[in-house]
Design a protein around this motif. Structure first.
Motif, PDB file in Angstrom:
ATOM      1  N   ILE A   1     -59.027 -13.480  25.202  1.00  0.00           N
ATOM      2  CA  ILE A   1     -57.745 -12.938  25.636  1.00  0.00           C
ATOM      3  C   ILE A   1     -57.593 -13.095  27.148  1.00  0.00           C
ATOM      4  N   ARG A   2     -56.439 -13.567  27.560  1.00  0.00           N
ATOM      5  CA  ARG A   2     -56.102 -13.675  28.991  1.00  0.00           C
ATOM      6  C   ARG A   2     -55.232 -12.474  29.360  1.00  0.00           C
ATOM      7  N   ILE A   3     -55.466 -11.873  30.539  1.00  0.00           N
ATOM      8  CA  ILE A   3     -54.799 -10.626  30.909  1.00  0.00           C
ATOM      9  C   ILE A   3     -54.018 -10.791  32.208  1.00  0.00           C
ATOM     10  N   PHE A   4     -52.739 -10.429  32.146  1.00  0.00           N
ATOM     11  CA  PHE A   4     -51.867 -10.388  33.318  1.00  0.00           C
ATOM     12  C   PHE A   4     -51.429  -8.945  33.559  1.00  0.00           C
ATOM     13  N   ILE A   5     -51.381  -8.541  34.820  1.00  0.00           N
ATOM     14  CA  ILE A   5     -50.831  -7.243  35.202  1.00  0.00           C
ATOM     15  C   ILE A   5     -49.674  -7.498  36.159  1.00  0.00           C
ATOM     16  N   ASP A   6     -48.489  -7.034  35.802  1.00  0.00           N
ATOM     17  CA  ASP A   6     -47.295  -7.262  36.619  1.00  0.00           C
ATOM     18  C   ASP A   6     -47.134  -8.752  36.958  1.00  0.00           C
ATOM     19  N   ASP A   7     -47.346  -9.580  35.926  1.00  0.00           N
ATOM     20  CA  ASP A   7     -47.197 -11.036  36.005  1.00  0.00           C
ATOM     21  C   ASP A   7     -48.231 -11.724  36.897  1.00  0.00           C
ATOM     22  N   LYS A   8     -49.238 -11.013  37.325  1.00  0.00           N
ATOM     23  CA  LYS A   8     -50.325 -11.620  38.102  1.00  0.00           C
ATOM     24  C   LYS A   8     -51.555 -11.750  37.223  1.00  0.00           C
ATOM     25  N   LEU A   9     -52.117 -12.947  37.159  1.00  0.00           N
ATOM     26  CA  LEU A   9     -53.309 -13.172  36.347  1.00  0.00           C
ATOM     27  C   LEU A   9     -54.477 -12.366  36.906  1.00  0.00           C
ATOM     28  N   ARG A  10     -55.046 -11.503  36.070  1.00  0.00           N
ATOM     29  CA  ARG A  10     -56.177 -10.680  36.510  1.00  0.00           C
ATOM     30  C   ARG A  10     -57.483 -11.061  35.828  1.00  0.00           C
ATOM     31  N   MET A  11     -57.389 -11.607  34.617  1.00  0.00           N
ATOM     32  CA  MET A  11     -58.610 -12.052  33.936  1.00  0.00           C
ATOM     33  C   MET A  11     -58.295 -13.316  33.147  1.00  0.00           C
ATOM     34  N   GLU A  12     -58.981 -14.379  33.497  1.00  0.00           N
ATOM     35  CA  GLU A  12     -58.740 -15.682  32.869  1.00  0.00           C
ATOM     36  C   GLU A  12     -59.136 -15.661  31.406  1.00  0.00           C
ATOM     37  N   GLU A  13     -60.267 -15.039  31.092  1.00  0.00           N
ATOM     38  CA  GLU A  13     -60.723 -15.030  29.697  1.00  0.00           C
ATOM     39  C   GLU A  13     -61.638 -13.841  29.450  1.00  0.00           C
ATOM     40  N   LEU A  14     -61.204 -12.960  28.563  1.00  0.00           N
ATOM     41  CA  LEU A  14     -62.029 -11.853  28.092  1.00  0.00           C
ATOM     42  C   LEU A  14     -62.471 -12.178  26.675  1.00  0.00           C
ATOM     43  N   SER A  15     -63.770 -12.319  26.474  1.00  0.00           N
ATOM     44  CA  SER A  15     -64.339 -12.558  25.146  1.00  0.00           C
ATOM     45  C   SER A  15     -64.822 -11.214  24.610  1.00  0.00           C
ATOM     46  N   CYS A  16     -64.283 -10.803  23.455  1.00  0.00           N
ATOM     47  CA  CYS A  16     -64.472  -9.405  23.060  1.00  0.00           C
ATOM     48  C   CYS A  16     -64.117  -9.195  21.591  1.00  0.00           C
ATOM     49  N   ASP A  17     -64.376  -7.967  21.111  1.00  0.00           N
ATOM     50  CA  ASP A  17     -63.838  -7.555  19.814  1.00  0.00           C
ATOM     51  C   ASP A  17     -62.376  -7.177  19.947  1.00  0.00           C
ATOM     52  N   GLY A  18     -61.965  -6.796  21.168  1.00  0.00           N
ATOM     53  CA  GLY A  18     -60.584  -6.430  21.399  1.00  0.00           C
ATOM     54  C   GLY A  18     -60.408  -5.791  22.759  1.00  0.00           C
ATOM     55  N   VAL A  19     -59.212  -5.283  23.002  1.00  0.00           N
ATOM     56  CA  VAL A  19     -58.890  -4.619  24.260  1.00  0.00           C
ATOM     57  C   VAL A  19     -57.730  -3.669  23.970  1.00  0.00           C
TER      58      VAL A  19
END
Length: 255
Positions: free
Chosen positions: A128-146
């Motif tokens: 999963i890739r994560i953006f906060i307020d349209d700014k990329l904060r994490m390129e790739e989170l490998s996980c069961d979820g978030v």
């Protein structure tokens, strides 16, 4: 505040049904549409269901524990209910609004009082890739979820996933990974309640992900937006000295 018209709702368990019978005989039972307050008899699940059902009415809801957990509920007592309601503290909360785009291109919307969760659907870890307020904060989170949790939901699934407990008036959201594999040491983040969170699902064909707003699930999502909806007020009532603030504080000192 006077509450002359009380509506009772209850789960199907015998303890809740017996309480419903006794309280109705004592105080009457107004129709929810005509009531000044709704009293929910059950556990936290019933409280969430009741809040969802009456989400757009702005009616205060007071829970009495006739269930198993009851973190969001008050102690059950039959006596002096009108006085307890008049003296209760009212907590004003806002739900999360989730907008989810599925792999087939369809878009879906849902509201969450506790949390919005993204969960892997298969044995493959989600990416999963994560953006906060349209700014990329994490390129790739490998996980069961978030998940993104409200203060009210911070002691639910969020706490089980080792997320932080948030005071009810802190104006914060918790962004918490579920069994993160990479980055291994990332434990999540605290966000402003005004933050706009966007999740992009990487490799969705190989690593399908579902999105859940409280109990409403959408499978095979490719993008999910989450933010607080300040236009909706949720009014929860707690006995004085046993407010949600106090329960959240107490929870942080339990072993």
């Amino acid at each position: 505040m006077k509450f002359n018209r009380i509506a009772f709702v209850a789960t199907d368990v015998p303890e809740a049904q017996e309480a419903l019978k006794l309280l109705t005989e004592r105080y009457g039972n107004a129709a929810p549409a005509d009531a000044d307050v709704i009293v929910a008899l059950g556990g936290d699940g019933l409280m969430l269901q009741t809040l969802h059902k009456h989400m757009h009415r702005g009616i205060p809801i007071y829970g009495m524990n006739r269930g198993s957990v009851g973190f969001l509920m008050n102690e059950y007592r039959e006596s002096d209910l009108p006085l307890r309601l008049e003296a209760a503290d009212i907590v004003r909360l806002h739900p999360l609004r989730m907008n989810a785009t599925l792999a087939n291109g369809s878009e879906h919307h849902a509201l969450a009082i506790n949390e919005v969760s993204l969960l892997r659907e298969t044995a493959q870890a989600a990416k999963i890739r994560i953006f906060i307020d349209d700014k990329l904060r994490m390129e790739e989170l490998s996980c069961d979820g978030v998940l993104v949790a409200t203060p009210a939901g911070s002691t639910a699934y969020n706490l089980s996933a080792q997320g932080p407990i948030i005071p009810i008036d802190a104006a914060l959201l918790a962004l918490t990974p579920i069994s993160a594999f990479r980055p291994r040491r990332w434990r999540g983040a605290l966000l402003s309640h005004r933050a706009k969170v966007r999740f992009e699902i990487l490799e969705p064909d190989k690593r399908p992900v579902s999105a859940v707003a409280d109990h409403r699930e959408f499978r095979d999502v490719v993008e999910v937006h989450v933010e607080e909806d300040p236009a909706i007020d949720l009014l929860m009532m707690f006995d004085q000295g046993h407010s949600l603030d106090e329960r959240i504080l107490t929870e942080q000192f339990l072993h």
